[in-house]
Design a protein around this motif. Sequence first.
Motif, PDB file in Angstrom:
ATOM      1  N   PHE A  55      45.596  33.819  52.877  1.00 41.93           N
ATOM      2  CA  PHE A  55      45.219  32.512  52.348  1.00 41.93           C
ATOM      3  C   PHE A  55      45.129  32.606  50.824  1.00 41.93           C
ATOM      4  O   PHE A  55      44.153  33.102  50.293  1.00 41.93           O
ATOM      5  N   ASP A  56      46.142  32.123  50.139  1.00 38.47           N
ATOM      6  CA  ASP A  56      46.152  32.243  48.677  1.00 38.47           C
ATOM      7  C   ASP A  56      45.786  30.924  47.996  1.00 38.47           C
ATOM      8  O   ASP A  56      46.283  30.613  46.930  1.00 38.47           O
ATOM      9  N   ARG A  57      44.892  30.164  48.598  1.00 34.87           N
ATOM     10  CA  ARG A  57      44.479  28.886  48.030  1.00 34.87           C
ATOM     11  C   ARG A  57      43.492  29.125  46.893  1.00 34.87           C
ATOM     12  O   ARG A  57      42.553  29.905  47.015  1.00 34.87           O
ATOM     13  N   SER A  58      43.690  28.430  45.796  1.00 44.85           N
ATOM     14  CA  SER A  58      42.848  28.635  44.620  1.00 44.85           C
ATOM     15  C   SER A  58      41.380  28.322  44.897  1.00 44.85           C
ATOM     16  O   SER A  58      40.491  29.013  44.392  1.00 44.85           O
ATOM     17  N   SER A  59      41.110  27.314  45.716  1.00 46.98           N
ATOM     18  CA  SER A  59      39.714  26.987  45.998  1.00 46.98           C
ATOM     19  C   SER A  59      39.027  28.103  46.786  1.00 46.98           C
ATOM     20  O   SER A  59      37.832  28.348  46.620  1.00 46.98           O
ATOM     21  N   ALA A  95      39.150  43.893  41.249  1.00 42.44           N
ATOM     22  CA  ALA A  95      40.551  43.878  41.681  1.00 42.44           C
ATOM     23  C   ALA A  95      41.045  42.436  41.759  1.00 42.44           C
ATOM     24  O   ALA A  95      41.448  41.948  42.796  1.00 42.44           O
ATOM     25  N   PHE A  96      40.956  41.749  40.632  1.00 38.72           N
ATOM     26  CA  PHE A  96      41.477  40.391  40.508  1.00 38.72           C
ATOM     27  C   PHE A  96      42.636  40.409  39.537  1.00 38.72           C
ATOM     28  O   PHE A  96      42.524  40.975  38.453  1.00 38.72           O
ATOM     29  N   SER A  97      43.716  39.759  39.905  1.00 45.83           N
ATOM     30  CA  SER A  97      44.804  39.595  38.944  1.00 45.83           C
ATOM     31  C   SER A  97      44.414  38.484  37.971  1.00 45.83           C
ATOM     32  O   SER A  97      43.522  37.680  38.248  1.00 45.83           O
ATOM     33  N   ALA A  98      45.094  38.420  36.837  1.00 43.03           N
ATOM     34  CA  ALA A  98      44.828  37.348  35.873  1.00 43.03           C
ATOM     35  C   ALA A  98      45.086  35.985  36.507  1.00 43.03           C
ATOM     36  O   ALA A  98      44.332  35.029  36.292  1.00 43.03           O
ATOM     37  N   ALA A  99      46.123  35.900  37.323  1.00 37.05           N
ATOM     38  CA  ALA A  99      46.446  34.629  37.986  1.00 37.05           C
ATOM     39  C   ALA A  99      45.344  34.225  38.961  1.00 37.05           C
ATOM     40  O   ALA A  99      44.996  33.043  39.057  1.00 37.05           O
ATOM     41  N   THR A 100      44.787  35.191  39.665  1.00 30.99           N
ATOM     42  CA  THR A 100      43.702  34.903  40.602  1.00 30.99           C
ATOM     43  C   THR A 100      42.470  34.410  39.858  1.00 30.99           C
ATOM     44  O   THR A 100      41.836  33.441  40.264  1.00 30.99           O
ATOM     45  N   LEU A 101      42.128  35.063  38.752  1.00 33.86           N
ATOM     46  CA  LEU A 101      40.968  34.629  37.972  1.00 33.86           C
ATOM     47  C   LEU A 101      41.180  33.230  37.407  1.00 33.86           C
ATOM     48  O   LEU A 101      40.260  32.406  37.399  1.00 33.86           O
ATOM     49  N   ASP A 102      42.378  32.949  36.936  1.00 33.80           N
ATOM     50  CA  ASP A 102      42.696  31.604  36.435  1.00 33.80           C
ATOM     51  C   ASP A 102      42.551  30.575  37.550  1.00 33.80           C
ATOM     52  O   ASP A 102      41.962  29.512  37.359  1.00 33.80           O
ATOM     53  N   ALA A 107      39.934  25.969  40.014  1.00 33.02           N
ATOM     54  CA  ALA A 107      40.085  25.396  41.359  1.00 33.02           C
ATOM     55  C   ALA A 107      38.910  24.508  41.719  1.00 33.02           C
ATOM     56  O   ALA A 107      37.797  24.696  41.226  1.00 33.02           O
ATOM     57  N   PRO A 108      39.144  23.561  42.620  1.00 39.03           N
ATOM     58  CA  PRO A 108      38.014  22.755  43.100  1.00 39.03           C
ATOM     59  C   PRO A 108      37.097  23.602  43.969  1.00 39.03           C
ATOM     60  O   PRO A 108      37.537  24.547  44.615  1.00 39.03           O
ATOM     61  N   ARG A 109      35.813  23.275  43.930  1.00 37.75           N
ATOM     62  CA  ARG A 109      34.843  23.967  44.768  1.00 37.75           C
ATOM     63  C   ARG A 109      35.069  23.554  46.214  1.00 37.75           C
ATOM     64  O   ARG A 109      35.233  22.363  46.498  1.00 37.75           O
TER      65      ARG A 109
END
Length: 175
Positions: A55-59, A95-102, A107-109
Amino acid sequence: GAARTVGQARELLARDGDRPDIVLCDIQLEAGIDGLDVISAAHEAGAQAIVLTSFDRSSLMRAAFERGASGFLDKRTDPSEILAAVRAVAAGGTAFSAATLDAARYAPRPPSLREIEVIREIQRGSTSDEIGGRLGISTRTVESHLRRLFDRYGVVSRAELAVLAINEGWVEAAR
């Protein structure tokens, strides 16, 4: 140790002297996004948690980060990279990529557990009166939840909210 349910994970985390230092956990264990509860429990128990999920959803990234996860990895990640992430977290890193942190930052809560219950009832086609009856809350409270959800996520209908919830991974598509 290994756990397939939130309850089993909590039991592992409650062990004195035999508690895991690092927990690898999926977002979904039994249903919905219950793996987030394991991340919270690990954080509260003093263990580090790394999300390992498809599940790669930003939220969901945001929710994991806010609950204390130390990493977020895709299940397709090479095993050597997973091992490197575990070592990095064990050494006090993340272990977070820059994209994951962004993604987590903007992202919405995700909805609360009660809001997810309301959304599940909407998926079933329930009216506000029916939702209130099933959840033991007033129709006004149901409508209040819906107004907040509509405002928070910029949706204008129950159907749009249900589709958003499925797309974000907050609920599963109804069978």
